[in-house]
Motif scaffolding. Structure first.
Motif, PDB file in Angstrom:
ATOM      1  N   UNK A 117      24.868  25.320  14.113  1.00  0.00           N
ATOM      2  CA  UNK A 117      23.594  24.722  13.707  1.00  0.00           C
ATOM      3  C   UNK A 117      23.442  23.277  14.172  1.00  0.00           C
ATOM      4  N   UNK A 118      24.388  22.792  14.908  1.00  0.00           N
ATOM      5  CA  UNK A 118      24.283  21.435  15.433  1.00  0.00           C
ATOM      6  C   UNK A 118      24.594  20.392  14.377  1.00  0.00           C
ATOM      7  N   UNK A 119      24.150  19.154  14.617  1.00  0.00           N
ATOM      8  CA  UNK A 119      24.477  18.042  13.718  1.00  0.00           C
ATOM      9  C   UNK A 119      24.003  18.247  12.291  1.00  0.00           C
ATOM     10  N   UNK A 120      22.989  19.135  12.100  1.00  0.00           N
ATOM     11  CA  UNK A 120      22.470  19.325  10.744  1.00  0.00           C
ATOM     12  C   UNK A 120      23.255  20.352   9.956  1.00  0.00           C
ATOM     13  N   UNK A 121      24.103  21.089  10.636  1.00  0.00           N
ATOM     14  CA  UNK A 121      24.882  22.117   9.962  1.00  0.00           C
ATOM     15  C   UNK A 121      26.252  21.608   9.543  1.00  0.00           C
ATOM     16  N   UNK A 122      27.066  22.513   9.053  1.00  0.00           N
ATOM     17  CA  UNK A 122      28.417  22.119   8.631  1.00  0.00           C
ATOM     18  C   UNK A 122      29.250  21.664   9.830  1.00  0.00           C
TER      19      UNK A 122
END
Length: 700
Positions: A117-122
């Motif tokens: 999910x990229x920087x917004x994910x875990x």
């Protein structure tokens, strides 16, 4: 686009490219790679991370695996990367590995691993690149230490300061403990002995330093700074001094040679030293001393590369110490010459009390003098030749000898300096004519001198100066007496201007301070000296000492001369003055007056008869060739002085009369009976004077 999103080729399963890339990256990377989970635990490592890429490290925290010197700081840094504050590149950390002894230095870079999910994910964890740069940094430290030695050592001509600079350059960057010992005679300027060093040669500890709380001149038990020792036999120190080769020596409790040096053994146990480099200080086969370098505690042991650096640094130190030694020897010779050329004791003066202070230092060209002149007058002289070394002392001796000869001619102060400058000009021309290869040919000569004459009968002091400070005067009441003496050109200056004198009338008990320029270097010097002199109850020697006590430290190291004089008068019981008529009967009258006074003083008959004849000839000459007023004066001190004053400026001269001549024998008789005679001129005429030595006891 992530590697997982890259279109797969034919026959490549989804995600297979990522696995292949990771496999190749971990197998072929030129740097060590670590994968850490969000809790900073080790998940994976390649083989380049020596000692960490094994199963036993998997699951350990990063700071546990590497045992860093600053684990908290490193962990906070990695956490900031996890928090998205950006990667860390080329961060230098120090630590140790579990199975590899010694300190290691690592260059660490860290990058955050984001999920699908990229920087917004875990966050999946961190990828860290680790490079062991221990050897590179050690080589850099060696170069830094060597550069520090080059920069710090050699700038001083003092052996102790040179040794101190050498120690400061190596501790704590290169060694934890360092000691430099110099052959005792070398510290005093003697030639170093040719190797091998005899075993009973005393070595003096010139400097030492340790890395903990770096205290200068730390006293290590058994060998304090300034102390001497002889090298214990059958030790690395003695061997290095014998074969002039450096030694790399591991130190343990079982090291056998420590029994031969119990004091050193105790000191090493206290410091926790584990390796030693001992290097002889040698130069062209001669041994100047010994350098001992230690590493202690958890520090990395010395290796052969360190021995090479220590040898290079010791060579630099040996050269600097030898230069300082040569300067010290020349300074000792110059100081000896200076002392021999200066007055060896205070000289008795008829109406002036004097004292001097000579501060030894770099300046070997300063001098002072008190010269007894006719008529109970005293010449007071202070001068200096700028520069250091033997040549300055020699030039000083030449100028002092000339000024003594000129003083005997009864010239006025400005005339004395004018003649002295002519001599200085000739010396400068002689130096300029030296061959170009002579080091003195291009060396500038600079010198100054102040010359004063005190007359106790008029209580006046006449002063002239050439490129030198004027004397300071304090009256008997403690107040400064102004004396504005025009400054003349220095003795070696090309300026040919005349010297102008200044005359001041002094109260009895006034104190004059003739100072070399070094004593008046700062703005408050005159005030400080005059304030010190304003203590009429203290002796001149005490006043001189008080002036020295108040000097700045740098003045004392330069060297200086101080001449103090307290003015007085001639006792009326020891002087007799008569005004005589310009008459043919005057010589007979003068003989009667002289006989009566000398008998009253209790002088022996031979002295009375000789003085009668001298006075008769001098008065006859004044009556026949001189002009009024005519005055006769006798002065009894350590010698008997006769003075005849008349108003004529014509000077008599000594003649050698022939057998048939009826005249011309007067001054010949005078010169035969007197120890000294001469003539001095003034604005109101001339004075012919003689001095006679007295038998012991006649001056009591």
């Amino acid at each position: 686009m992530s590697y997982a999103e890259t279109p797969a080729g034919p026959g490549t399963p989804p995600g297979g490219l990522d696995d292949a890339l990771l496999k190749v990256l971990f197998a072929q990377s030129a740097v060590g790679l670590l994968v850490l989970d969000p809790q900073l635990r080790l998940v994976r490592a390649n083989s380049l991370v020596e000692g960490v890429g094994t199963e036993e490290y998997i699951g350990l925290r990063f700071t546990e695996a590497f045992r860093l010197d600053d684990p908290d700081g490193s962990e906070q840094l990695l956490k900031r990367v996890l928090a998205g504050e950006g990667p860390v590149r080329d961060h230098l950390v120090r630590g140790r590995l579990r199975h590899i002894p010694g300190d290691r230095i690592f260059l660490v870079s860290a990058y955050r691993l984001d999920g699908p999910d990229g920087p917004d994910g875990p966050v999946l964890g961190l990828l860290s690149a680790v490079v062991d740069v221990t050897e590179r940094e050690r080589a850099r430290d060696r170069e830094t230490a060597l550069a520090a030695v080059r920069d710090a050592v050699g700038g001083s001509l003092d052996v102790a300061a040179t040794c101190r600079a050498f120690i400061d350059a190596l501790v704590p960057g290169f060694a934890d403990l360092a000691v430099i010992e110099v052959v005792d005679e070398v510290l005093r300027g003697a030639d170093p002995p040719v190797g091998p060093l005899p075993p009973d040669t005393p070595l003096r500890r010139a400097a030492s330093g340790r890395c903990e709380a770096i205290e200068r001149d730390e006293v290590i038990r058994g060998h304090p700074v300034g102390g001497t020792r002889r090298l214990p036999p059958r030790t690395p120190y003695a061997l290095a001094a014998a074969d002039l080769r450096p030694r790399l020596v591991p130190l343990t409790a079982e090291t056998p040679w420590l029994d031969a040096d119990p004091d050193g053994s105790r000191a090493l146990a206290e410091t926790g030293a584990h390796t030693l480099i001992v290097v002889p200080l040698t130069l062209r086969g001669a041994v100047l001393g010994l350098v001992s370098l230690y590493r202690c505690g958890a520090a990395e042991p010395f290796d052969e590369e360190d021995v090479s650096l220590a040898g290079t640094a010791a060579t630099r130190a040996a050269l600097a110490i030898d230069n300082a030694r040569r300067y010290e020897r020349e300074h000792v010779i110059a100081s000896t010459v200076q002392r021999r050329l200066l007055p060896q004791a205070e000289r008795h003066q008829a109406a002036v009390e004097t004292a001097h202070v000579l501060l030894p230092g770099r300046d070997s060209g300063c001098w002072f003098d008190t010269i007894a002149l006719s008529g109970a007058r005293t010449a007071l002289v202070v001068g200096g030749v700028a520069g250091e070394g033997l040549q300055s002392a020699i030039a000083m001796g030449q100028l002092r000898t000339v000024i003594q000869a000129l003083a005997g001619l009864d010239l006025e102060p400005e005339e004395v300096l004018a003649r002295l400058k002519e001599t200085a000009d000739r010396l400068a021309h002689e130096r300029a004519a030296l061959p170009p290869s002579d080091s003195l040919q291009g060396e500038e000569l600079r010198a100054g001198c102040v010359y004063g004459v005190y007359d106790p009968f008029t209580r006046t002091c006449t002063v002239a100066r050439a490129g030198h400070p004027a004397p300071l005067i304090v009256g008997p009441d403690g107040r400064a007496v102004p004396l504005d003496v025009p400054e003349g050109a220095g003795l070696f200056d090309t300026d040919g201007a005349l010297f102008a004198p200044a005359t001041v009338t002094l109260e009895e008990g006034s104190v004059l301070a003739f100072c070399s320029a070094e004593l008046l270097a700062d703005e408050r010097a005159e005030e400080r000296i005059t304030r010190t002199l304003a203590h009429p109850g203290r002796s001149l020697q005490q006043l001189g000492d008080d002036i020295v006590y108040a000097l700045p430290d740098d003045t004392r190291s330069a060297g200086a001369a101080l001449l103090l004089a307290r003015t007085g008068t001639v006792s009326e019981h020891r002087v007799a003055t008569w005004d005589l008529a310009q008459d043919r009967t005057t010589p007979a009258t003068a003989r009667l007056l002289v006989r009566g006074r000398l008998q009253g003083w209790g002088l022996d008959e031979d002295t009375v008869d000789s003085t009668e004849l001298i006075v008769s000839e001098l008065v006859t000459n004044a009556v026949r060739y001189g002009t009024p007023p005519l005055r006769l004066r006798l002065l009894l001190d350590t010698t008997l002085t006769c003075e005849v004053h008349d108003g004529s400026t014509a000077s008599p001269h000594l003649r050698h009369a022939r057998t048939v001549d009826e005249g011309g024998r007067g001054l010949f008789i005078v010169s035969s009976l007197a120890a000294h005679w001469g003539a001095r001129h003034g604005p109101d005429g001339k004075v012919l004077w003689t001095e006679q030595d007295l038998p012991a006891g006649d001056t009591d």
